[in-house]
Design a protein around this motif. Structure first.
Motif, PDB file in Angstrom:
ATOM      1  N   LYS A 251       5.076 -15.113   2.007  1.00  0.00           N
ATOM      2  CA  LYS A 251       5.043 -13.883   1.194  1.00  0.00           C
ATOM      3  C   LYS A 251       3.729 -13.124   1.359  1.00  0.00           C
ATOM      4  CE  LYS A 251       5.791 -16.075  -2.622  1.00  0.00           C
ATOM      5  NZ  LYS A 251       5.837 -17.408  -2.024  1.00  0.00           N
ATOM      6  N   SER A 252       2.601 -13.832   1.330  1.00  0.00           N
ATOM      7  CA  SER A 252       1.308 -13.143   1.423  1.00  0.00           C
ATOM      8  C   SER A 252       1.105 -12.520   2.801  1.00  0.00           C
ATOM      9  CB  SER A 252       0.163 -14.113   1.107  1.00  0.00           C
ATOM     10  OG  SER A 252       0.217 -14.512  -0.252  1.00  0.00           O
ATOM     11  N   ILE A 253       1.540 -13.214   3.852  1.00  0.00           N
ATOM     12  CA  ILE A 253       1.472 -12.638   5.198  1.00  0.00           C
ATOM     13  C   ILE A 253       2.337 -11.388   5.273  1.00  0.00           C
ATOM     14  CG2 ILE A 253       2.099 -13.007   7.615  1.00  0.00           C
ATOM     15  CD1 ILE A 253       1.369 -15.930   7.281  1.00  0.00           C
ATOM     16  N   LEU A 254       3.541 -11.473   4.725  1.00  0.00           N
ATOM     17  CA  LEU A 254       4.441 -10.328   4.759  1.00  0.00           C
ATOM     18  C   LEU A 254       3.908  -9.170   3.923  1.00  0.00           C
ATOM     19  CD1 LEU A 254       7.921 -12.105   4.521  1.00  0.00           C
ATOM     20  CD2 LEU A 254       6.893 -11.030   6.524  1.00  0.00           C
ATOM     21  N   ALA A 255       3.239  -9.494   2.816  1.00  0.00           N
ATOM     22  CA  ALA A 255       2.659  -8.432   1.990  1.00  0.00           C
ATOM     23  C   ALA A 255       1.624  -7.642   2.786  1.00  0.00           C
ATOM     24  CB  ALA A 255       2.033  -9.024   0.730  1.00  0.00           C
ATOM     25  N   ARG A 256       0.755  -8.353   3.511  1.00  0.00           N
ATOM     26  CA  ARG A 256      -0.244  -7.659   4.333  1.00  0.00           C
ATOM     27  C   ARG A 256       0.424  -6.848   5.441  1.00  0.00           C
ATOM     28  NH1 ARG A 256      -3.297 -12.545   3.601  1.00  0.00           N
ATOM     29  NH2 ARG A 256      -2.613 -13.395   5.590  1.00  0.00           N
ATOM     30  N   LEU A 257       1.406  -7.452   6.097  1.00  0.00           N
ATOM     31  CA  LEU A 257       2.089  -6.749   7.182  1.00  0.00           C
ATOM     32  C   LEU A 257       2.826  -5.515   6.664  1.00  0.00           C
ATOM     33  CD1 LEU A 257       3.533  -9.790   9.170  1.00  0.00           C
ATOM     34  CD2 LEU A 257       1.621  -8.329   9.831  1.00  0.00           C
ATOM     35  N   ARG A 258       3.407  -5.640   5.483  1.00  0.00           N
ATOM     36  CA  ARG A 258       4.090  -4.492   4.883  1.00  0.00           C
ATOM     37  C   ARG A 258       3.095  -3.370   4.596  1.00  0.00           C
ATOM     38  NH1 ARG A 258       8.688  -1.564   4.621  1.00  0.00           N
ATOM     39  NH2 ARG A 258       9.235  -0.901   2.513  1.00  0.00           N
ATOM     40  N   ALA A 259       1.929  -3.735   4.052  1.00  0.00           N
ATOM     41  CA  ALA A 259       0.902  -2.729   3.773  1.00  0.00           C
ATOM     42  C   ALA A 259       0.463  -2.038   5.059  1.00  0.00           C
ATOM     43  CB  ALA A 259      -0.286  -3.377   3.069  1.00  0.00           C
ATOM     44  N   GLU A 260       0.234  -2.803   6.118  1.00  0.00           N
ATOM     45  CA  GLU A 260      -0.177  -2.215   7.392  1.00  0.00           C
ATOM     46  C   GLU A 260       0.931  -1.345   7.969  1.00  0.00           C
ATOM     47  OE1 GLU A 260      -1.348  -5.430   9.881  1.00  0.00           O
ATOM     48  OE2 GLU A 260      -3.207  -5.840   8.809  1.00  0.00           O
ATOM     49  N   GLN A 261       2.172  -1.809   7.859  1.00  0.00           N
ATOM     50  CA  GLN A 261       3.308  -1.041   8.377  1.00  0.00           C
ATOM     51  C   GLN A 261       3.385   0.323   7.704  1.00  0.00           C
ATOM     52  OE1 GLN A 261       7.414  -1.888   6.856  1.00  0.00           O
ATOM     53  NE2 GLN A 261       7.756  -2.628   8.947  1.00  0.00           N
ATOM     54  N   LEU A 262       3.245   0.357   6.384  1.00  0.00           N
ATOM     55  CA  LEU A 262       3.334   1.613   5.644  1.00  0.00           C
ATOM     56  C   LEU A 262       2.117   2.502   5.935  1.00  0.00           C
ATOM     57  CD1 LEU A 262       4.587   0.116   2.277  1.00  0.00           C
ATOM     58  CD2 LEU A 262       5.904   1.582   3.819  1.00  0.00           C
ATOM     59  N   ALA A 263       0.938   1.868   6.082  1.00  0.00           N
ATOM     60  CA  ALA A 263      -0.266   2.656   6.372  1.00  0.00           C
ATOM     61  C   ALA A 263      -0.179   3.313   7.739  1.00  0.00           C
ATOM     62  CB  ALA A 263      -1.505   1.767   6.276  1.00  0.00           C
ATOM     63  N   ARG A 264       0.429   2.621   8.713  1.00  0.00           N
ATOM     64  CA  ARG A 264       0.571   3.200  10.044  1.00  0.00           C
ATOM     65  C   ARG A 264       1.535   4.388  10.049  1.00  0.00           C
ATOM     66  NH1 ARG A 264       0.069  -2.390  11.816  1.00  0.00           N
ATOM     67  NH2 ARG A 264      -1.883  -2.598  12.982  1.00  0.00           N
ATOM     68  N   GLU A 265       2.339   4.496   9.016  1.00  0.00           N
ATOM     69  CA  GLU A 265       3.214   5.657   8.866  1.00  0.00           C
ATOM     70  C   GLU A 265       2.477   6.826   8.229  1.00  0.00           C
ATOM     71  OE1 GLU A 265       6.557   4.325   6.625  1.00  0.00           O
ATOM     72  OE2 GLU A 265       7.196   2.862   8.139  1.00  0.00           O
ATOM     73  N   GLY A 266       1.173   6.644   7.986  1.00  0.00           N
ATOM     74  CA  GLY A 266       0.374   7.707   7.405  1.00  0.00           C
ATOM     75  C   GLY A 266       0.285   7.671   5.897  1.00  0.00           C
ATOM     76  N   LYS A 267       0.812   6.621   5.280  1.00  0.00           N
ATOM     77  CA  LYS A 267       0.816   6.537   3.819  1.00  0.00           C
ATOM     78  C   LYS A 267      -0.491   5.933   3.289  1.00  0.00           C
ATOM     79  CE  LYS A 267       5.835   6.079   3.258  1.00  0.00           C
ATOM     80  NZ  LYS A 267       6.181   6.451   4.632  1.00  0.00           N
ATOM     81  N   ARG A 268      -0.857   6.357   2.107  1.00  0.00           N
ATOM     82  CA  ARG A 268      -1.970   5.723   1.384  1.00  0.00           C
ATOM     83  C   ARG A 268      -1.378   4.575   0.571  1.00  0.00           C
ATOM     84  NH1 ARG A 268      -5.387   7.671  -3.714  1.00  0.00           N
ATOM     85  NH2 ARG A 268      -7.175   6.270  -3.480  1.00  0.00           N
ATOM     86  N   VAL A 269      -1.863   3.351   0.819  1.00  0.00           N
ATOM     87  CA  VAL A 269      -1.204   2.146   0.318  1.00  0.00           C
ATOM     88  C   VAL A 269      -2.121   1.408  -0.661  1.00  0.00           C
ATOM     89  CG1 VAL A 269      -0.113  -0.036   0.948  1.00  0.00           C
ATOM     90  CG2 VAL A 269       0.037   1.929   2.501  1.00  0.00           C
ATOM     91  N   LEU A 270      -1.530   0.971  -1.770  1.00  0.00           N
ATOM     92  CA  LEU A 270      -2.216   0.109  -2.736  1.00  0.00           C
ATOM     93  C   LEU A 270      -1.620  -1.281  -2.621  1.00  0.00           C
ATOM     94  CD1 LEU A 270      -4.207  -0.250  -5.092  1.00  0.00           C
ATOM     95  CD2 LEU A 270      -2.366   0.451  -6.653  1.00  0.00           C
TER      96      LEU A 270
END
Length: 551
Positions: A251-270
């Motif tokens: 879960k924690s690995i996926l949480a980081r990967l999800r954050a990076e995935q969304l950030a690479r789409e140009g989103k500001r991620v919390l």
């Protein structure tokens, strides 16, 4: 499908020194060719009267019906001059190749034939050489027909359009492969197994230290954990969802990967979690790219930062009875008030350890989100040590899928630990496929008096040190606050190098270590709670020792 070794995730391929080899690996991995075995970066040796020569085969392809292909991969621009010299052009400029691709293939073929002679005797198999240029669009000029034919070459267009039939044809571009050749194809199952398991993938047990074995186990677990990325690819178009899974499901690995995935789409991620130690681990592990706008914090770090920035202050009560109210109620109120004074907006929210969040906190977090913000929650209700009333906040986050997507496989713990967890805790995930073995079972050490537990702990630590483990690889956990654990306060004096590695169980959720010593189990009602043992024991990747009070 082709079977390729070693198994590499897309993340690992992105870090390969050779982008050309990564490109070839992905193409071969996707090729529909049943029975084909591919070895990437296969180490070789050739021994003769002059000495031993160590080399590497970029890609070795083996099929029991066709024989071998050896692929030498060259990235960038490559050309052959009329004087017979080969040249390469890449990121570091143009240079002449000291060893030509043809010479490398010749050496690799010699190494393979020499090794085959030792493993399978005089078995006669075709070995087809192939020069792979994945960045070269076309071959211009005359073909050096004395040295090469077109099937010796695999260019960019060939690679992109490669089919099983194309590959089968290239197997025949070799000695012992002509229509009137005599060879030992097709191989029997026993012969193919002999080549695969004794030549290409030998199972060997070189005598090494326990620490070296532990590193190998952790490397395998890392690869398996990162292969969980398929979950995000499967769910990437679901804007608001929760993903649940037991300890070790990634879960924690996926949480980081999800954050990076969304950030690479140009989103500001919390990216939020509950524990300070896990938040720091997230910050250290996130992809280092200033262009990626990811803010990684605990919920209370977020509240404190925004409250102070808005001039509201952050006064934690001294009275123990008031601290809970402050963190659970006052902190989120301060966050909402701060946002009214200083508005702030995120395009995406990712929460790790969501089971530790009070339902009221979701309302405060919703104030931070843009109207179409994406929300992804990761949780394990079985690790709810704080007694929260965790439910999916579907009424707060409009459009959230009203049920969680489940992760069922454990990829954090060695096979022995994962099996033990599953046997003793119903909430534990099933052991994942291909989990590595530590060859060390879970050990329970029983004690009657605090002095006995202290002595068992000292002996265990001394033994681990003797095997080569360092404090950084070991966690010492207790169900209580560290200062309330007699064994840990004693060890902090006798083994001060471990003082920084002592934690309350609830403070390390989401984290792990090679070795975990779980102390004080059974020494009180809270310390006998199965949830406490489940959370603490599941932090161990390679070795687990439980110190349980005798009945």
């Amino acid at each position: 499908m082709a079977t390729i070794y070693p198994h590499r995730s897309d993340e690992e391929l992105d870090t390969l020194p050779s982008r050309a080899e990564a490109k070839v690996y992905r193409r071969l991995r996707a090729l529909d060719f049943p029975g084909l075995t591919v070895m990437h970066s296969l180490a070789t040796q050739t021994r003769n009267a002059k000495g031993t020569w160590v080399g590497e085969i970029d890609f070795l392809l083996f099929h029991p019906y066709y024989g071998f292909q050896l692929w030498e991969v060259k990235g960038g621009g490559v050309w052959l001059e009329a004087d017979g010299h080969w040249y390469s052009q890449g990121n570091h400029g143009t240079h002449r190749l000291i060893t030509t691709p043809l010479e490398q293939l010749k050496k690799q073929t010699g190494s393979l034939l020499q090794a085959m002679g030792k493993v399978v005797g005089d078995l006669r198999l075709p070995v087809a050489p192939v020069l792979v240029f994945p960045d070269v669009g076309e071959w211009r000029g005359e073909m050096p027909v004395l040295a090469l034919n077109r099937d010796h070459l695999l260019l960019k267009s060939d690679l992109e359009a490669l089919t099983a039939d194309d590959l089968a044809r290239r197997f025949t571009n070799a000695p012992l492969a002509g229509p009137h050749a005599t060879n030992d194809l097709p191989l029997t199952k026993q012969q193919a197994k002999l080549i695969e398991h004794h030549l290409l993938r030998p199972a060997c047990a070189l005598v090494g230290s326990v620490v070296e074995q532990a590193r190998d186990v952790e490397a395998s677990l890392f690869r398996l954990g990162n292969e969980q990325q398929w979950v995000l690819r499967l769910l990437e178009y679901i804007p608001r969802m929760a993903i649940h899974g037991g300890a070790g499901t990634g879960k924690s690995i996926l949480a980081r990967l999800r954050a990076e995935q969304l950030a690479r789409e140009g989103k500001r991620v919390l990216l939020l979690c509950f524990n300070t130690a896990l938040a720091e681990a997230h910050r250290q592990a996130l992809f280092e790219d200033d262009a990626l706008r990811i803010e990684a914090l605990t919920f209370h770090e977020l509240c404190e930062q925004r409250a102070k920035a808005a001039g509201l202050g952050w006064q934690i009560p001294m009275a123990p009875g008031e601290k809970g109210t402050f963190y659970n109620e006052t902190a989120p109120d301060l966050l909402v008030e701060a946002l009214h004074r200083r508005p702030d907006t995120f395009d995406a929210l990712v929460v790790d350890e969501a089971q530790d969040y009070e339902s009221y906190w979701w309302l405060a977090l919703n104030e931070l989100l843009a109207s179409e913000a994406q929300v992804t929650l990761f949780a394990d209700p079985a690790q709810n040590l704080y007694g929260r009333d965790y439910q999916l906040p579907v009424e707060v986050f409009t459009g959230m899928v009203p049920y969680p997507f489940m992760l069922h496989r454990n990829y954090r713990n060695a096979l022995e630990i994962a099996t033990w967890l599953r046997q003793h805790h119903a909430a534990a995930a099933e052991p994942g496929d291909h989990l590595p073995s530590s060859e060390r079972g879970v050990e329970t050490l029983r004690w009657k008096t605090p002095e006995q537990q202290c002595e068992l702990a000292r002996v265990t630590l001394d033994s681990l040190e003797g095997e080569g483990f360092t404090p950084e690889q070991i966690l010492l956990l207790t169900p209580f606050r560290v200062e309330k654990s007699e064994v840990l306060t004693t060890l902090a004096e006798t083994h001060p190098q471990y003082a920084a590695r002592m934690y309350n169980v609830s403070a390390v959720k989401g984290l792990d270590a090679s070795v975990v010593l779980l102390m004080d189990i059974g020494s009180g009602t809270w310390a006998s709670d199965p949830k406490v043992e489940y959370v603490g024991a599941s932090r161990a990747k390679v070795l687990l020792r439980l110190f349980r009070k005798a009945a």
